[in-house]
Structures are given as structure tokens and as C-alpha cells.
Scaffold this active site. Sequence first.
Site, PDB file in Angstrom:
ATOM      1  N   GLY A  10      52.013 -16.369 -29.122  1.00 51.11           N
ATOM      2  CA  GLY A  10      51.045 -15.276 -29.025  1.00 51.11           C
ATOM      3  C   GLY A  10      51.711 -13.914 -29.182  1.00 51.11           C
ATOM      4  N   LEU A  11      50.895 -12.860 -29.189  1.00 48.22           N
ATOM      5  CA  LEU A  11      51.441 -11.500 -29.333  1.00 48.22           C
ATOM      6  C   LEU A  11      52.396 -11.175 -28.184  1.00 48.22           C
ATOM      7  CD1 LEU A  11      51.611  -8.654 -30.507  1.00 48.22           C
ATOM      8  CD2 LEU A  11      49.422  -8.130 -29.410  1.00 48.22           C
ATOM      9  N   ALA A  70      46.523 -17.898 -22.884  1.00 48.85           N
ATOM     10  CA  ALA A  70      45.180 -17.750 -22.302  1.00 48.85           C
ATOM     11  C   ALA A  70      44.153 -17.886 -23.409  1.00 48.85           C
ATOM     12  CB  ALA A  70      45.039 -16.374 -21.645  1.00 48.85           C
ATOM     13  N   TYR A 135      35.062 -14.040 -19.569  1.00 49.87           N
ATOM     14  CA  TYR A 135      36.513 -13.878 -19.723  1.00 49.87           C
ATOM     15  C   TYR A 135      37.116 -13.286 -18.439  1.00 49.87           C
ATOM     16  CZ  TYR A 135      40.917 -11.731 -21.302  1.00 49.87           C
ATOM     17  OH  TYR A 135      42.230 -11.324 -21.405  1.00 49.87           O
TER      18      TYR A 135
HETATM   19  N1  LIG Z   1      44.848  -8.958 -25.981  1.00 51.15           N
HETATM   20  C1  LIG Z   1      44.460  -8.084 -25.061  1.00 51.15           C
HETATM   21  O1  LIG Z   1      43.887  -7.035 -25.387  1.00 51.15           O
HETATM   22  C2  LIG Z   1      44.728  -8.355 -23.592  1.00 51.15           C
HETATM   23  C3  LIG Z   1      44.334  -7.392 -22.653  1.00 51.15           C
HETATM   24  C4  LIG Z   1      44.619  -7.615 -21.305  1.00 51.15           C
HETATM   25  C5  LIG Z   1      45.254  -8.775 -20.917  1.00 51.15           C
HETATM   26  N2  LIG Z   1      45.604  -9.705 -21.845  1.00 51.15           N
HETATM   27  C6  LIG Z   1      46.265 -10.925 -21.393  1.00 51.15           C
HETATM   28  O2  LIG Z   1      47.572 -10.934 -21.925  1.00 51.15           O
HETATM   29  C7  LIG Z   1      48.000 -12.277 -22.126  1.00 51.15           C
HETATM   30  C8  LIG Z   1      48.577 -12.429 -23.522  1.00 51.15           C
HETATM   31  O3  LIG Z   1      47.571 -12.155 -24.468  1.00 51.15           O
HETATM   32  P1  LIG Z   1      47.919 -11.825 -26.002  1.00 51.15           P
HETATM   33  O4  LIG Z   1      47.379 -10.475 -26.286  1.00 51.15           O
HETATM   34  O5  LIG Z   1      49.330 -12.121 -26.303  1.00 51.15           O
HETATM   35  O6  LIG Z   1      46.950 -12.884 -26.710  1.00 51.15           O
HETATM   36  P2  LIG Z   1      47.162 -13.869 -27.935  1.00 51.15           P
HETATM   37  O7  LIG Z   1      48.038 -13.265 -28.972  1.00 51.15           O
HETATM   38  O8  LIG Z   1      45.781 -14.285 -28.290  1.00 51.15           O
HETATM   39  O9  LIG Z   1      47.953 -15.079 -27.299  1.00 51.15           O
HETATM   40  C9  LIG Z   1      47.315 -16.055 -26.517  1.00 51.15           C
HETATM   41  C10 LIG Z   1      48.158 -17.296 -26.550  1.00 51.15           C
HETATM   42  O10 LIG Z   1      47.505 -18.312 -25.785  1.00 51.15           O
HETATM   43  C11 LIG Z   1      47.577 -19.532 -26.507  1.00 51.15           C
HETATM   44  N3  LIG Z   1      46.525 -20.454 -26.114  1.00 51.15           N
HETATM   45  C12 LIG Z   1      45.193 -20.326 -26.286  1.00 51.15           C
HETATM   46  N4  LIG Z   1      44.558 -21.418 -25.826  1.00 51.15           N
HETATM   47  C13 LIG Z   1      45.528 -22.254 -25.360  1.00 51.15           C
HETATM   48  C14 LIG Z   1      45.516 -23.530 -24.785  1.00 51.15           C
HETATM   49  N5  LIG Z   1      44.377 -24.230 -24.588  1.00 51.15           N
HETATM   50  N6  LIG Z   1      46.701 -24.079 -24.432  1.00 51.15           N
HETATM   51  C15 LIG Z   1      47.852 -23.422 -24.618  1.00 51.15           C
HETATM   52  N7  LIG Z   1      47.928 -22.208 -25.165  1.00 51.15           N
HETATM   53  C16 LIG Z   1      46.775 -21.635 -25.542  1.00 51.15           C
HETATM   54  C17 LIG Z   1      47.468 -19.124 -27.963  1.00 51.15           C
HETATM   55  O11 LIG Z   1      47.953 -20.136 -28.807  1.00 51.15           O
HETATM   56  P3  LIG Z   1      47.144 -20.521 -30.144  1.00 51.15           P
HETATM   57  O12 LIG Z   1      46.977 -19.241 -30.892  1.00 51.15           O
HETATM   58  O13 LIG Z   1      48.043 -21.484 -30.823  1.00 51.15           O
HETATM   59  O14 LIG Z   1      45.841 -21.114 -29.689  1.00 51.15           O
HETATM   60  C18 LIG Z   1      48.363 -17.871 -27.958  1.00 51.15           C
HETATM   61  O15 LIG Z   1      49.715 -18.221 -28.093  1.00 51.15           O
HETATM   62  C19 LIG Z   1      46.787 -13.156 -21.813  1.00 51.15           C
HETATM   63  O16 LIG Z   1      46.883 -13.640 -20.493  1.00 51.15           O
HETATM   64  C20 LIG Z   1      45.617 -12.197 -21.904  1.00 51.15           C
HETATM   65  O17 LIG Z   1      44.530 -12.627 -21.088  1.00 51.15           O
HETATM   66  C21 LIG Z   1      45.366  -9.519 -23.183  1.00 51.15           C
END
Ligand SMILES: NC(=O)c1ccc[n+]([C@@H]2O[C@H](COP(=O)([O-])OP(=O)(O)OC[C@H]3O[C@@H](n4cnc5c(N)ncnc54)[C@H](OP(=O)(O)O)[C@@H]3O)[C@@H](O)[C@H]2O)c1
Length: 301
Positions: A10-11, A70, A135
Site C-alpha cells: 500500500g501507499l 485496511a 469506514y
Molecule cells: N488514504 C487515506 O487518505 C487515509 C486517511 C487516514 C487514514 N488512513 C489509514 O492509513 C492506512 C494506510 O492506508 P493507505 O493510504 O496506505 O491505503 P492503501 O494504499 O489503499 O493501502 C491499503 C493496503 O491494505 C491492503 N488490503 C486491503 N484489503 C486487505 C485484506 N483483506 N487483507 C490484507 N490486506 C488488505 C491493500 O492491499 P491490496 O491493494 O493488495 O488489496 C493495501 O496494501 C490505513 O489503515 C488507512 O485506514 C488512510
Amino acid sequence: MRLLVVGANGLLGSNVVRAGQQRDWDVCGTYHSTQPDFAIPLVQFDLQAYNEFETIIEEVDPDVVINCAAMTDVDGCDTDPETARMVNSSAPGALAAQCATREIQFVHVSTDYVFDGTTRDLYSETADPNPVQVYGESKLAGEQAVREEDTAALVVRLSFVWGIHRIRSELTGFPAWVRGQLQAGEEVTLFTDQWLTPTRAGQAADVLLDLIDHDASGLFHVACASCVTPYEFGEMIAEVGGYDAELLDAGSMNDADRDATRPAYSCLDVSCVDATLDQSQPTLREDVDVVRDVFESTYIW
Ligand SMILES: NC(=O)c1ccc[n+]([C@@H]2O[C@H](COP(=O)([O-])OP(=O)(O)OC[C@H]3O[C@@H](n4cnc5c(N)ncnc54)[C@H](OP(=O)(O)O)[C@@H]3O)[C@@H](O)[C@H]2O)c1
């Protein structure tokens, strides 16, 4: 330090892997759908099969686990609440329990969307959460499950994550979309009635590892020090990249047709992490300047 990153593709996860490598930590990772091109030991793992995590930690034997995985699709969570609760609530609780039993430090990542956005004051860690979509509800339940299962866990809330994806080496998230529109000379409508504290993934990764180095536990807000609207973020991108700011149109959240409600205000107070690490979180402009090249119209990928 042996670090296991859950969600290395993920990011945020890719930035945590990179930050760990830069500190010469012994980094391993799990991925979900796509195996990332990192020269580290990797294993496929679906959070929905969280009982299988036990075998992974027995094999990897980490000192610390950071859960960056997530279900992050906010509208998708509204249409599939069952999966959202499994991935964002039940699984983190189970992982925390398995780590607590083995005295492995567990770090979990949560969101500013645990808040309802009805205030216009920065949200501190002691503010009452009240999520307004599935969410946020599922992420709040995840935080609670983690802290119940492992009282020594570290839980970090981020806001509006953006940055360079360290596997694809490309700008990801909201600013990538804005830059793409501006580069193409197309108009882009950005909200002027939503306020956030955008978190650069590379900055958050470093702060997570710094908190681990400080043996921190409990709840922390990690974000930039600027509470801005997406429109103001867009103005900054146009200025830094040398694009025509006339292409930016003022829009309203009320005009967006989306399944899930978003809080109008979710700016995070970062004074707690500032005090713990004895360093200030960057302003948004400072964060943008760190990766300034990728915004410039002359930048070649
Ligand atoms: N993005 C935002 O704006 C934001 C804001 C606040 C907090 N956050 C939190 O920050 C954290 C990181 O988010 P991010 O921005 O890096 O998001 P992201 O790029 O969407 O990464 C999410 C990761 O979770 C994996 N994932 C999804 N479903 C899964 C499953 N069933 N089993 C195992 N892995 C799974 C995805 O893998 P695949 O792609 O292979 O499915 C991906 O590697 C999360 O906890 C998120 O809730 C994000």
C-alpha cells in the site's frame, strides 16, 4: 530491529518498508493482491483469514508489527459493511491479541474519519469520536479492539494520506489527480468547504518508526501542521508545479454524489506527537517541498 509490515504494497506500507530499510532495520512484509517488487521476505496474507497470521509471526519472529493494511475505499465500506468490519475491526483486534501473547510490539494505523466533523477546533486524541460512515465506524471499532487486546499497542490516526508510492515510484492520492488535471490543461473542481490535515506517507512512516524508537504506546495523531481545504491544497500544487491556477474551480462537498458521508472537518491536533518526539510536524508547504520535483510540469517519470 526486525519489523514486519502488514500491507507492504500500500501507499503507507511501501513507505514504512522504505523507512525501515533506510534505518538498516531487518524488514519483512505481507501483501494482499499484488506482490510488491521489494528485495525483502514477503508472504501473501488476507486480513480476512486473520488466524493465519499466527503462522506468519512464528516464522518471521518480528520485534514489531505495523499494520498498514485496511479496507480504505470509503464508499466501498458503505456498500460492503460486512467485509469492512472483518478487515478494519475484527482482523486488527486478532493481530493485536496474537502479538500481545508473544510480547511483540503492535502498531496499528487508523483515521481522522472516526470524527463527525461538527466542530471547527483541531481534534486532539482525547476528543470524542463519532464516525458518520461505515469506514469510520469500522476503523474506530478496530482501534478499540486493538487497545482491548493489547494495552501496550501504539495506535496512530492519519488524515488524507498522499505521497510517493515506493513500489510504483509515483505520486499517489489526491495531489496526483490534481496534478494530472492541471498538466492536461483541464479544469478541476475542488471543495472549499472541507478541512483536513494532509499526511504525507513518507513523513508518517518516519514518525511511526520514531515513535517505536521512543517506546511510545497509546493513541497519537500524525498529520501535517496545516488545516486546509482541498482547494487550498490545489492552489499550492498549481503554484509549486507552475500550472495555471485559473483551472481551479471552487466546489462544495454537497454537490458530490457519493455513497458515504464525509466529515466536513477532520483536522488533527499534532501537539502530542510533537511533544513526544520533541520535533514539530511539517506544514503542508514543507511536506510539498520535500517532493517538490514531482509536482513540476517539467518532471519526467
Ligand atoms: N488514504 C487515506 O487518505 C487515509 C486517511 C487516514 C487514514 N488512513 C489509514 O492509513 C492506512 C494506510 O492506508 P493507505 O493510504 O496506505 O491505503 P492503501 O494504499 O489503499 O493501502 C491499503 C493496503 O491494505 C491492503 N488490503 C486491503 N484489503 C486487505 C485484506 N483483506 N487483507 C490484507 N490486506 C488488505 C491493500 O492491499 P491490496 O491493494 O493488495 O488489496 C493495501 O496494501 C490505513 O489503515 C488507512 O485506514 C488512510
